[in-house]
Design an enzyme around this catalytic site. Structure first.
Site, mmCIF file in Angstrom:
data_model
loop_
_atom_site.group_PDB
_atom_site.id
_atom_site.type_symbol
_atom_site.label_atom_id
_atom_site.label_comp_id
_atom_site.label_asym_id
_atom_site.label_seq_id
_atom_site.Cartn_x
_atom_site.Cartn_y
_atom_site.Cartn_z
ATOM 1 N N LYS B 222 59.695 -2.114 0.889
ATOM 2 C CA LYS B 222 59.407 -3.341 0.826
ATOM 3 C C LYS B 222 59.468 -4.204 1.945
ATOM 4 O O LYS B 222 60.733 -3.157 3.145
ATOM 5 C CB LYS B 222 60.186 -4.584 -0.511
ATOM 6 C CG LYS B 222 59.889 -4.017 -1.460
ATOM 7 C CD LYS B 222 58.281 -4.169 -2.307
ATOM 8 C CE LYS B 222 58.296 -4.315 -4.088
ATOM 9 N NZ LYS B 222 56.994 -4.519 -3.941
ATOM 10 N N ASP B 352 45.988 -5.214 -11.294
ATOM 11 C CA ASP B 352 46.836 -5.550 -12.170
ATOM 12 C C ASP B 352 46.626 -5.483 -13.558
ATOM 13 O O ASP B 352 45.454 -6.120 -13.940
ATOM 14 C CB ASP B 352 47.676 -6.521 -12.401
ATOM 15 C CG ASP B 352 48.762 -6.783 -12.470
ATOM 16 O OD1 ASP B 352 50.308 -6.436 -12.438
ATOM 17 O OD2 ASP B 352 48.514 -7.001 -13.681
#
Lengths: 469, 469
Positions: B222, B352
């Site tokens: 991240k 997703d």
């Protein structure tokens, strides 16, 4: 005054039984109970300062939006109002910034329209606290204050704060002139009421005649359910609006500038058509081409509102046929508008006062549209939208684009009686400018309407269920 | 069997207290309680056939989604299951078609993810009724059945039904081969668990070493909160993954084809970075360029998920620096993916399983990605996503794209213990293929977990509130 805080909120699910009349039917939305997810932000101000806001839905699901409004409004409880008012852009960012609530958007759908209702309530409170209608509060901002109040995240590749400042400063010296002018003439409007799919040919002809007689010269018709029927109804409307005999006494022909590129007929009448998203891209192109004969200015919502590239392709294909493209009532945030403008996908930018997350996000779209030179003609109708959008168009004209020639603001004559400060139309078919210093964003609803049409336990709905049983 | 009907539903708001551990922190999402809005569709089948589905949220707002699921699931009550199963594309259209509920999307946000939970539950029931795991049900479809089960509205300008059929037919003869192969090797995976912003440098190094030792060779970190810190953590991860000494015994070097264009290091290790939407477009370009040194394959979610043209601009600007662009976990429907592909905005398509409205909409994205030649690497993690996505990647590989070389499927080792049929990873760091004929879409949750973590009255949360007081 600086210590006044937001102390709580009151949220109402209000639904009007419009599905009983056939008003508001189009190719996508075959039954609608126009509804308001309505919020009042409460304060500890000794003079009872509150802020009213709402978002619009067409019935089922209004309760879901109300639940979301509660979550968002909770974030403002305990906040000092002057601190919020001093930086409305930051306040907007704060309203949007709960990471958990953001996830179920982000910046779209239920949570976004709920955030808009809350942002609008805050703006209403701000305007009331200054004893100005909302539009006047905003046009009196300095360019710096205006930019500070705007939602800017994710749009700086299209317009920077510096560019926005320059744009607003260029219009600053002439704001007073435009304000005086629009106060005296009103803001141009158009009607959709005549062209719903649910109406008979006779009703369409009659309503169109009435609209012409009332001074309107822009008319919108719903299309997309059946091509032959669309063509028939379009010809009926054109025959009424193109006939000089139907013009009211004292009719002044519209200026050539206001008709530029609009496919206007011999009397200066303009027809728009609206498909409410029913087509795929190739279908849209083929269908609209076949309506060339009725000379529409634009096709509104030809396909999915998320399809920026699709709109661009449709616009390109229809250009040789003299038909433009409009969209925006379902464009869910400033990033969608940014791309519609960047991709040259639209001739007309139709912001929605309730779909965008409140005034702060609307300001960002007004700035981008002005930079890209695309006229803003807000979506209205439903319930409350007309009350809201006259403020937005006034801000656009007076402070942002400085342009009114090509603009027209949708007007539908439904449900205005439920508001304390209903919008109104003058003898020339134009919106009157709201002037009451107490009206804020003009969205305060009569307590009686809230009680009568509250869902599910308002007196109207209890009565309706009794009648059913 | 043909008269079995859906008789009702049970909906559970289940929340896991992941915010206590710092798991799942990124630049946008600073606190997350991974949550499931969980639905079970009930039938009058004598053998107790049900269908389980869920969507994923990160906490607050999960109740709003549950309310929306109830509205959508109500539409299926009374329907005959075989009639639904016989045309799952039509069933999907029906689930989406309530005009009033559509308004509060449309096809986005709360109402869309709720519709996805319901669609997934229906697919789970379909697979269970045929005694197959979901992926197997779908790969055994004929091309005609596959296309009929797909959501096709609004995408025909990118792929027609005829093109989809041709694409599937071209892969049909070799499906059995690929199925046998992936059953024996597993499906390639990557880990994100090491690279959360909330972890210390030491923890990052330790977790990365563990991941290398477990056989992984794709790693995600991240980024976006602080450039210096990102560069430091990136170098730590690179030093671990590029060091041959950390490789497990018997390590087989990855094939050159599987590393093509991935900025791989000397051991064949690939690093990806993920910004979770924190930047504006110009910022994204500048920031990611400055991370060139750590050689990422792609930057994931550099900006707003709605910004198709923004992603295209970022991809173009980063190409000379050897860095690609990936997005999709917040791409809210097939129209967004369509445009990402049309605009050449992405190197990797990250569907997703919960953001899209269920399997039928996922199938449409798989078809488009295959046509445009972009690899599908689904988003996973959270709760339940890993259980779901292995099915989707198997469908993609066996029946649609026929390609596995460049694909990797996200894996996060969280919360699998709550599922009856948890996903699992083999010794080579690959997903095992689900094989239990009873597992459907693998999303059935243990009743004990539902009771313990039910919100707000599950035993865990009651206990937590007692401890607070």
């Amino acid at each position: 005054m600086s210590s006044i805080k937001i102390t709580g909120h009151r949220i109402n699910d209000v639904r009007f039984p419009t599905s009983l009349t056939g008003d508001g039917t189009d190719a996508m939305n075959t039954e609608c109970d126009y509804s308001s997810a309505y919020v009042t932000l409460l304060t500890d101000s000794p003079d009872g300062l509150v802020g009213h806001g709402m978002t619009f839905t067409i019935g089922r699901g209004n309760d879901i939006v109300c639940t979301a409004i509660k979550e968002v409004a909770n974030r403002l409880v305990g906040k000092e109002i002057e601190s919020l008012f001093s930086d409305m852009g930051k306040a907007w960012d704060y309203i949007m910034a709960d990471p958990q609530l953001r996830w179920i958007g982000p910046e779209k759908g239920v949570i976004h329209i709920a955030s808009g209702a809350v942002n609008n309530a805050l703006w209403d409170m701000f305007a009331r606290s200054r004893n100005k209608p909302l539009w006047k509060l905003v046009v009196d901002f300095t360019p710096e204050e205006f930019v500070r109040a705007t939602a800017f995240r994710y749009i700086t590749d299209a317009i920077t704060r510096e560019e926005a400042l320059a744009l607003l400063k260029a219009k600053e010296a002439t704001k007073a002139e435009r304000e005086a002018s629009v106060r005296s003439t009103g803001y141009p409007a158009y009607v959709t009421s005549a062209g719903w799919l649910g109406y008979s040919d006779e009703k369409v002809a009659r309503l169109t005649k009435e609209a012409v007689a009332a001074g309107f010269n822009h008319f919108k018709m719903k299309v997309g359910a059946n091509r032959d029927s669309d063509l028939r109804r379009g010809k009926i409307i054109r025959s009424v609006i193109d006939d000089p005999a139907n013009l009211p006494n004292g009719h002044k022909p519209p200026s050539p500038a206001s008709l530029e590129g609009k496919n206007a007929g011999p009397t200066g009448a303009v027809l728009m058509i609206d498909a409410n998203q029913v087509w795929d891209v190739p279908q849209a192109i083929e269908y609209v081409k076949s309506l060339e004969e009725i000379k529409p200015w634009f096709i509104e919502e030809p396909t999915a509102p998320d399809d920026i590239l699709g709109h661009a392709a449709i616009r390109k294909a229809l250009k040789p046929h003299g038909i433009g493209v409009a969209t925006g009532e379902h464009a869910h945030n400033r990033m969608v508008f940014k791309q519609l403008l960047q991709a040259e996908a639209i001739d007309v930018c139709q912001i929605d006062s309730c779909r965008l997350a409140g005034v702060s996000e609307v300001l960002s779209v007004l700035l981008m549209a002005a930079k890209f030179g695309v006229p803003v003609c807000p979506h209205a109708g439903g319930v409350g939208l007309c009350e809201y959008v006259i403020h937005l168009s006034l801000i656009d004209y007076i402070a942002v684009s400085g342009s009114i020639e090509r603009n027209v603001l949708e007007f539908v004559d439904h449900l205005h009686e439920h508001f304390l400060y209903p919008c109104s139309i003058n003898q020339q078919g134009k919106y009157n400018v709201p002037t009451n210093p107490k009206e804020g964003y003009s969205i305060e609803m009569h307590e009686k309407s809230i009680q009568e049409f509250g869902w599910p336990n308002g007196s109207y709905w209890v009565g309706a269920r009794k009648t059913e049983n």
